[in-house]
Design an enzyme around this catalytic site. Structure first.
Site, short mmCIF file in Angstrom:
data_model
loop_
_atom_site.label_atom_id
_atom_site.label_comp_id
_atom_site.label_asym_id
_atom_site.label_seq_id
_atom_site.Cartn_x
_atom_site.Cartn_y
_atom_site.Cartn_z
N LYS A 181 41.09 46.12 22.27
CA LYS A 181 41.15 47.19 23.28
C LYS A 181 41.81 48.45 22.70
O LYS A 181 41.32 49.56 22.90
CB LYS A 181 41.94 46.71 24.51
CG LYS A 181 41.16 45.69 25.34
CD LYS A 181 42.00 45.05 26.45
CE LYS A 181 41.23 43.92 27.11
NZ LYS A 181 41.99 43.20 28.12
N GLN B 204 48.09 42.94 29.89
CA GLN B 204 47.25 41.80 29.52
C GLN B 204 47.74 40.53 30.21
O GLN B 204 48.92 40.21 30.22
CB GLN B 204 47.26 41.63 27.98
CG GLN B 204 46.32 40.59 27.44
CD GLN B 204 44.84 40.95 27.61
OE1 GLN B 204 44.48 42.11 27.74
NE2 GLN B 204 43.99 39.95 27.62
N ASP C 195 42.01 48.20 35.12
CA ASP C 195 41.47 46.83 35.23
C ASP C 195 40.78 46.63 36.58
O ASP C 195 39.92 45.75 36.71
CB ASP C 195 42.62 45.81 35.17
CG ASP C 195 42.75 45.13 33.81
OD1 ASP C 195 41.73 44.96 33.13
OD2 ASP C 195 43.89 44.77 33.45
#
Ligand code: GUN
Length: 296
Positions: free
Chosen positions: A54, A98, A121
Protein backbone atom coordinates in the site's frame (compact mmCIF):
# COMPACT_ATOMS: atom_id res chain seq x y z
CA UNK A 1 -15.07 -24.75 -21.38
CA UNK A 2 -12.07 -22.93 -19.98
CA UNK A 3 -12.81 -19.61 -18.33
CA UNK A 4 -11.49 -16.26 -19.42
CA UNK A 5 -8.98 -15.16 -16.78
CA UNK A 6 -9.77 -11.68 -15.48
CA UNK A 7 -6.36 -10.05 -15.20
CA UNK A 8 -6.71 -7.97 -12.03
CA UNK A 9 -3.08 -6.91 -12.22
CA UNK A 10 -3.48 -5.38 -15.65
CA UNK A 11 -6.82 -3.73 -14.87
CA UNK A 12 -5.36 -2.35 -11.63
CA UNK A 13 -2.36 -0.98 -13.54
CA UNK A 14 -4.73 0.90 -15.85
CA UNK A 15 -6.69 2.34 -12.92
CA UNK A 16 -3.49 3.31 -11.08
CA UNK A 17 -2.19 5.08 -14.17
CA UNK A 18 -5.40 7.06 -14.43
CA UNK A 19 -5.28 7.91 -10.69
CA UNK A 20 -1.62 8.97 -10.98
CA UNK A 21 -2.48 11.35 -13.83
CA UNK A 22 -5.45 12.78 -11.91
CA UNK A 23 -3.26 13.30 -8.82
CA UNK A 24 -0.80 15.29 -10.96
CA UNK A 25 -3.63 17.44 -12.31
CA UNK A 26 -4.96 18.18 -8.80
CA UNK A 27 -1.48 18.99 -7.48
CA UNK A 28 -0.66 21.28 -10.44
CA UNK A 29 -4.00 23.10 -10.43
CA UNK A 30 -4.61 23.41 -6.69
CA UNK A 31 -1.28 22.80 -4.93
CA UNK A 32 -2.76 19.82 -3.08
CA UNK A 33 -0.67 16.70 -2.71
CA UNK A 34 -3.02 13.90 -1.63
CA UNK A 35 -1.55 12.07 1.38
CA UNK A 36 -2.28 8.64 2.81
CA UNK A 37 -1.22 7.63 6.33
CA UNK A 38 -0.95 3.89 6.90
CA UNK A 39 -0.72 2.63 10.48
CA UNK A 40 0.51 -0.82 11.42
CA UNK A 41 0.40 -2.12 14.98
CA UNK A 42 2.57 -5.17 15.70
CA UNK A 43 4.44 -7.62 13.48
CA UNK A 44 1.80 -9.73 11.73
CA UNK A 45 3.79 -10.96 8.68
CA UNK A 46 0.81 -10.85 6.29
CA UNK A 47 -0.06 -7.32 7.46
CA UNK A 48 3.58 -6.25 6.93
CA UNK A 49 3.36 -7.40 3.30
CA UNK A 50 -0.01 -5.71 2.66
CA UNK A 51 1.15 -2.47 4.25
CA UNK A 52 4.35 -2.44 2.21
CA UNK A 53 2.43 -2.75 -1.04
CA UNK A 54 0.00 0.00 0.00
CA UNK A 55 2.75 2.49 0.90
CA UNK A 56 4.75 1.68 -2.26
CA UNK A 57 1.69 2.12 -4.47
CA UNK A 58 0.83 5.45 -2.79
CA UNK A 59 4.21 6.89 -3.78
CA UNK A 60 3.92 5.35 -7.27
CA UNK A 61 0.72 7.31 -7.98
CA UNK A 62 2.37 10.62 -6.99
CA UNK A 63 0.79 10.84 -3.53
CA UNK A 64 2.42 11.50 -0.19
CA UNK A 65 2.93 8.26 1.69
CA UNK A 66 3.19 8.28 5.48
CA UNK A 67 3.82 5.14 7.47
CA UNK A 68 3.48 4.72 11.24
CA UNK A 69 4.49 1.57 13.01
CA UNK A 70 3.51 0.94 16.62
CA UNK A 71 4.78 -2.02 18.67
CA UNK A 72 2.52 -5.04 19.32
CA UNK A 73 2.37 -3.86 22.95
CA UNK A 74 1.01 -0.39 22.05
CA UNK A 75 -2.00 0.67 24.08
CA UNK A 76 -5.37 1.58 22.67
CA UNK A 77 -4.85 5.14 23.96
CA UNK A 78 -1.56 5.46 22.03
CA UNK A 79 -3.23 4.40 18.80
CA UNK A 80 -6.25 6.66 19.36
CA UNK A 81 -3.84 9.53 20.07
CA UNK A 82 -2.05 8.96 16.77
CA UNK A 83 -5.36 8.79 14.89
CA UNK A 84 -6.47 12.07 16.45
CA UNK A 85 -3.22 13.76 15.32
CA UNK A 86 -3.74 12.43 11.79
CA UNK A 87 -7.40 13.54 11.86
CA UNK A 88 -6.21 17.09 12.66
CA UNK A 89 -3.39 17.16 10.06
CA UNK A 90 -4.65 18.87 6.87
CA UNK A 91 -1.86 17.30 4.80
CA UNK A 92 -3.25 13.82 5.56
CA UNK A 93 -6.31 13.03 3.46
CA UNK A 94 -6.65 9.32 4.12
CA UNK A 95 -6.03 7.21 7.22
CA UNK A 96 -5.78 3.43 7.08
CA UNK A 97 -5.19 1.36 10.21
CA UNK A 98 -4.23 -2.13 9.10
CA UNK A 99 -6.37 -4.90 10.62
CA UNK A 100 -6.27 -7.13 12.57
CA UNK A 101 -5.18 -5.28 15.70
CA UNK A 102 -3.60 -6.82 18.82
CA UNK A 103 -6.14 -8.08 21.38
CA UNK A 104 -5.68 -5.20 23.86
CA UNK A 105 -7.07 -2.78 21.25
CA UNK A 106 -10.78 -2.50 20.50
CA UNK A 107 -11.09 -2.54 16.70
CA UNK A 108 -14.50 -0.91 16.74
CA UNK A 109 -13.25 2.08 18.77
CA UNK A 110 -10.35 2.53 16.35
CA UNK A 111 -12.54 2.43 13.24
CA UNK A 112 -14.96 4.92 14.81
CA UNK A 113 -12.09 7.26 15.79
CA UNK A 114 -11.06 7.87 12.17
CA UNK A 115 -12.60 11.07 10.76
CA UNK A 116 -15.27 9.88 8.29
CA UNK A 117 -13.93 12.16 5.53
CA UNK A 118 -10.50 10.46 5.89
CA UNK A 119 -11.92 6.94 6.16
CA UNK A 120 -10.46 5.63 2.89
CA UNK A 121 -11.12 2.01 3.92
CA UNK A 122 -14.82 2.86 4.16
CA UNK A 123 -15.20 0.93 7.44
CA UNK A 124 -16.70 3.72 9.61
CA UNK A 125 -20.40 3.12 10.49
CA UNK A 126 -21.24 6.54 9.05
CA UNK A 127 -19.61 5.57 5.74
CA UNK A 128 -21.49 2.25 5.78
CA UNK A 129 -24.75 4.12 6.45
CA UNK A 130 -24.20 6.47 3.51
CA UNK A 131 -23.59 3.49 1.23
CA UNK A 132 -26.64 1.58 2.43
CA UNK A 133 -28.91 4.58 1.91
CA UNK A 134 -27.45 5.32 -1.53
CA UNK A 135 -25.87 8.63 -0.52
CA UNK A 136 -22.50 9.74 -1.91
CA UNK A 137 -19.51 8.74 0.19
CA UNK A 138 -16.43 6.58 0.24
CA UNK A 139 -16.96 3.04 -1.03
CA UNK A 140 -14.91 0.26 0.66
CA UNK A 141 -11.98 -0.76 -1.55
CA UNK A 142 -12.50 -4.52 -1.93
CA UNK A 143 -16.23 -4.34 -2.80
CA UNK A 144 -15.47 -1.51 -5.24
CA UNK A 145 -12.72 -3.63 -6.81
CA UNK A 146 -15.17 -6.54 -7.18
CA UNK A 147 -17.75 -4.37 -8.93
CA UNK A 148 -15.18 -2.89 -11.29
CA UNK A 149 -13.90 -6.35 -12.24
CA UNK A 150 -17.42 -7.71 -12.76
CA UNK A 151 -18.28 -4.72 -14.97
CA UNK A 152 -15.16 -5.37 -17.06
CA UNK A 153 -16.75 -8.70 -17.99
CA UNK A 154 -20.44 -7.80 -18.18
CA UNK A 155 -20.58 -4.06 -18.86
CA UNK A 156 -23.89 -3.58 -17.06
CA UNK A 157 -24.81 -5.80 -14.09
CA UNK A 158 -28.51 -4.87 -14.33
CA UNK A 159 -30.84 -7.85 -14.03
CA UNK A 160 -28.05 -10.36 -13.38
CA UNK A 161 -28.32 -12.87 -10.53
CA UNK A 162 -25.43 -12.07 -8.16
CA UNK A 163 -24.58 -14.43 -5.32
CA UNK A 164 -22.33 -13.07 -2.57
CA UNK A 165 -20.91 -15.78 -0.32
CA UNK A 166 -19.93 -14.11 2.96
CA UNK A 167 -21.65 -11.40 5.02
CA UNK A 168 -18.79 -9.46 6.59
CA UNK A 169 -19.07 -5.72 7.22
CA UNK A 170 -15.89 -5.24 5.19
CA UNK A 171 -16.80 -7.15 2.01
CA UNK A 172 -20.08 -9.10 1.84
CA UNK A 173 -22.55 -6.48 3.10
CA UNK A 174 -21.15 -3.44 1.24
CA UNK A 175 -20.70 -5.54 -1.90
CA UNK A 176 -24.38 -6.51 -1.76
CA UNK A 177 -25.31 -2.80 -1.43
CA UNK A 178 -23.21 -1.91 -4.47
CA UNK A 179 -24.72 -4.75 -6.50
CA UNK A 180 -28.21 -3.47 -5.66
CA UNK A 181 -27.16 -0.02 -6.84
CA UNK A 182 -26.08 -1.70 -10.10
CA UNK A 183 -29.59 -3.24 -10.36
CA UNK A 184 -28.43 -6.82 -9.92
CA UNK A 185 -30.66 -9.35 -8.13
CA UNK A 186 -28.68 -10.12 -5.00
CA UNK A 187 -28.46 -13.16 -2.76
CA UNK A 188 -26.19 -13.06 0.30
CA UNK A 189 -25.22 -16.58 1.35
CA UNK A 190 -23.36 -17.44 4.56
CA UNK A 191 -22.36 -20.22 6.92
CA UNK A 192 -25.97 -20.95 7.91
CA UNK A 193 -27.32 -20.97 4.34
CA UNK A 194 -29.00 -24.27 3.47
CA UNK A 195 -27.61 -26.05 0.42
CA UNK A 196 -24.95 -23.48 -0.31
CA UNK A 197 -23.81 -25.18 -3.56
CA UNK A 198 -27.38 -24.95 -4.88
CA UNK A 199 -27.67 -21.27 -3.96
CA UNK A 200 -24.27 -20.56 -5.50
CA UNK A 201 -25.37 -22.21 -8.77
CA UNK A 202 -28.06 -19.53 -9.14
CA UNK A 203 -25.41 -16.92 -9.78
CA UNK A 204 -24.64 -15.36 -13.12
CA UNK A 205 -21.88 -13.87 -10.98
CA UNK A 206 -20.56 -15.47 -7.81
CA UNK A 207 -18.45 -13.50 -5.33
CA UNK A 208 -16.57 -15.68 -2.84
CA UNK A 209 -15.64 -13.79 0.33
CA UNK A 210 -15.61 -16.29 3.17
CA UNK A 211 -11.93 -16.73 4.05
CA UNK A 212 -12.09 -20.53 3.57
CA UNK A 213 -9.42 -21.93 1.25
CA UNK A 214 -10.88 -23.35 -1.98
CA UNK A 215 -14.39 -23.72 -0.57
CA UNK A 216 -16.26 -22.98 -3.81
CA UNK A 217 -16.00 -26.12 -5.93
CA UNK A 218 -16.56 -26.75 -9.63
CA UNK A 219 -20.11 -28.05 -9.09
CA UNK A 220 -21.09 -24.88 -7.18
CA UNK A 221 -20.91 -22.79 -10.34
CA UNK A 222 -23.35 -22.49 -13.23
CA UNK A 223 -21.86 -23.11 -16.66
CA UNK A 224 -20.50 -19.83 -18.04
CA UNK A 225 -20.90 -17.83 -14.79
CA UNK A 226 -18.39 -15.19 -13.71
CA UNK A 227 -16.51 -15.97 -10.49
CA UNK A 228 -14.83 -13.25 -8.46
CA UNK A 229 -12.57 -14.63 -5.71
CA UNK A 230 -11.94 -12.29 -2.78
CA UNK A 231 -10.08 -14.85 -0.65
CA UNK A 232 -6.39 -14.68 0.23
CA UNK A 233 -5.51 -17.78 2.25
CA UNK A 234 -2.06 -19.17 3.01
CA UNK A 235 -2.03 -22.98 2.96
CA UNK A 236 0.74 -25.48 3.70
CA UNK A 237 1.79 -27.56 0.67
CA UNK A 238 3.22 -30.57 2.48
CA UNK A 239 6.87 -29.99 1.55
CA UNK A 240 7.21 -27.53 4.42
CA UNK A 241 6.34 -24.67 2.09
CA UNK A 242 3.16 -22.67 1.70
CA UNK A 243 1.22 -20.99 -1.06
CA UNK A 244 -1.60 -18.50 -1.43
CA UNK A 245 -5.00 -19.74 -2.58
CA UNK A 246 -8.39 -18.07 -2.82
CA UNK A 247 -11.82 -19.12 -1.57
CA UNK A 248 -12.40 -20.80 -4.94
CA UNK A 249 -10.99 -24.16 -6.10
CA UNK A 250 -9.50 -22.45 -9.13
CA UNK A 251 -8.67 -25.38 -11.43
CA UNK A 252 -12.10 -27.01 -11.02
CA UNK A 253 -14.08 -23.79 -11.29
CA UNK A 254 -12.13 -22.54 -14.32
CA UNK A 255 -13.49 -25.60 -16.18
CA UNK A 256 -17.10 -24.42 -15.81
CA UNK A 257 -16.96 -20.65 -15.32
CA UNK A 258 -17.09 -18.18 -18.19
CA UNK A 259 -14.66 -15.83 -16.45
CA UNK A 260 -12.67 -16.05 -13.21
CA UNK A 261 -10.26 -13.95 -11.16
CA UNK A 262 -7.01 -15.67 -10.20
CA UNK A 263 -5.44 -15.54 -6.71
CA UNK A 264 -3.01 -13.87 -6.54
CA UNK A 265 -3.42 -11.35 -9.34
CA UNK A 266 -7.19 -10.78 -9.26
CA UNK A 267 -9.06 -8.78 -6.64
CA UNK A 268 -5.93 -8.05 -4.53
CA UNK A 269 -4.13 -5.58 -6.83
CA UNK A 270 -7.43 -3.99 -7.79
CA UNK A 271 -8.23 -3.37 -4.10
CA UNK A 272 -5.01 -1.42 -3.67
CA UNK A 273 -5.71 0.63 -6.80
CA UNK A 274 -9.17 1.43 -5.35
CA UNK A 275 -7.49 2.58 -2.12
CA UNK A 276 -5.48 5.05 -4.19
CA UNK A 277 -8.67 6.21 -5.89
CA UNK A 278 -10.39 6.65 -2.52
CA UNK A 279 -7.48 8.71 -1.18
CA UNK A 280 -7.59 11.00 -4.20
CA UNK A 281 -11.38 11.34 -3.87
CA UNK A 282 -11.01 12.09 -0.14
CA UNK A 283 -8.40 14.79 -0.85
CA UNK A 284 -10.74 16.40 -3.40
CA UNK A 285 -13.75 16.24 -1.06
CA UNK A 286 -11.78 17.75 1.84
CA UNK A 287 -10.76 20.66 -0.39
CA UNK A 288 -14.22 21.11 -1.87
CA UNK A 289 -13.01 20.16 -5.35
CA UNK A 290 -15.18 18.18 -7.76
CA UNK A 291 -14.67 14.41 -7.81
CA UNK A 292 -11.66 13.52 -10.01
CA UNK A 293 -12.15 12.05 -13.47
CA UNK A 294 -10.64 8.60 -13.40
CA UNK A 295 -11.17 5.55 -15.63
CA UNK A 296 -10.45 1.90 -14.89
N1 GUN B 1 -6.62 -6.16 6.69
C1 GUN B 1 -6.95 -6.98 5.66
N2 GUN B 1 -7.57 -6.28 4.68
C2 GUN B 1 -7.64 -5.00 5.12
C3 GUN B 1 -8.16 -3.80 4.55
O1 GUN B 1 -8.72 -3.77 3.45
N3 GUN B 1 -8.04 -2.67 5.31
C4 GUN B 1 -7.46 -2.69 6.53
N4 GUN B 1 -7.40 -1.54 7.20
N5 GUN B 1 -6.96 -3.78 7.09
C5 GUN B 1 -7.05 -4.93 6.38
Amino acid sequence: MTAHIIDGKEIAAGLSQSVAAAVKRVTMAHGIEPGLAVVLVGDNPASEIYVRSKTAKTAAVNMRSLFYKLPATASEAELLDLIERLNQDPSVHGILVQLPLPPQIDQRKVIEAIAPLKDVDGFHPLTAGLLSTGLPGIVPCTPLACIMLAKKVHGSLAGLEAVVIGRSNIVGKPLAQLLLMENATVTIAHSKTQDLPDVSRRGDIVFAAVGQPEMVRGDWVKQGATVIDVGINRVQTGDGKSRIVGDVAYDEVAEVAGAITPVPGGVGPMTIACLMLNTLKAACAQNELPAPEVTA
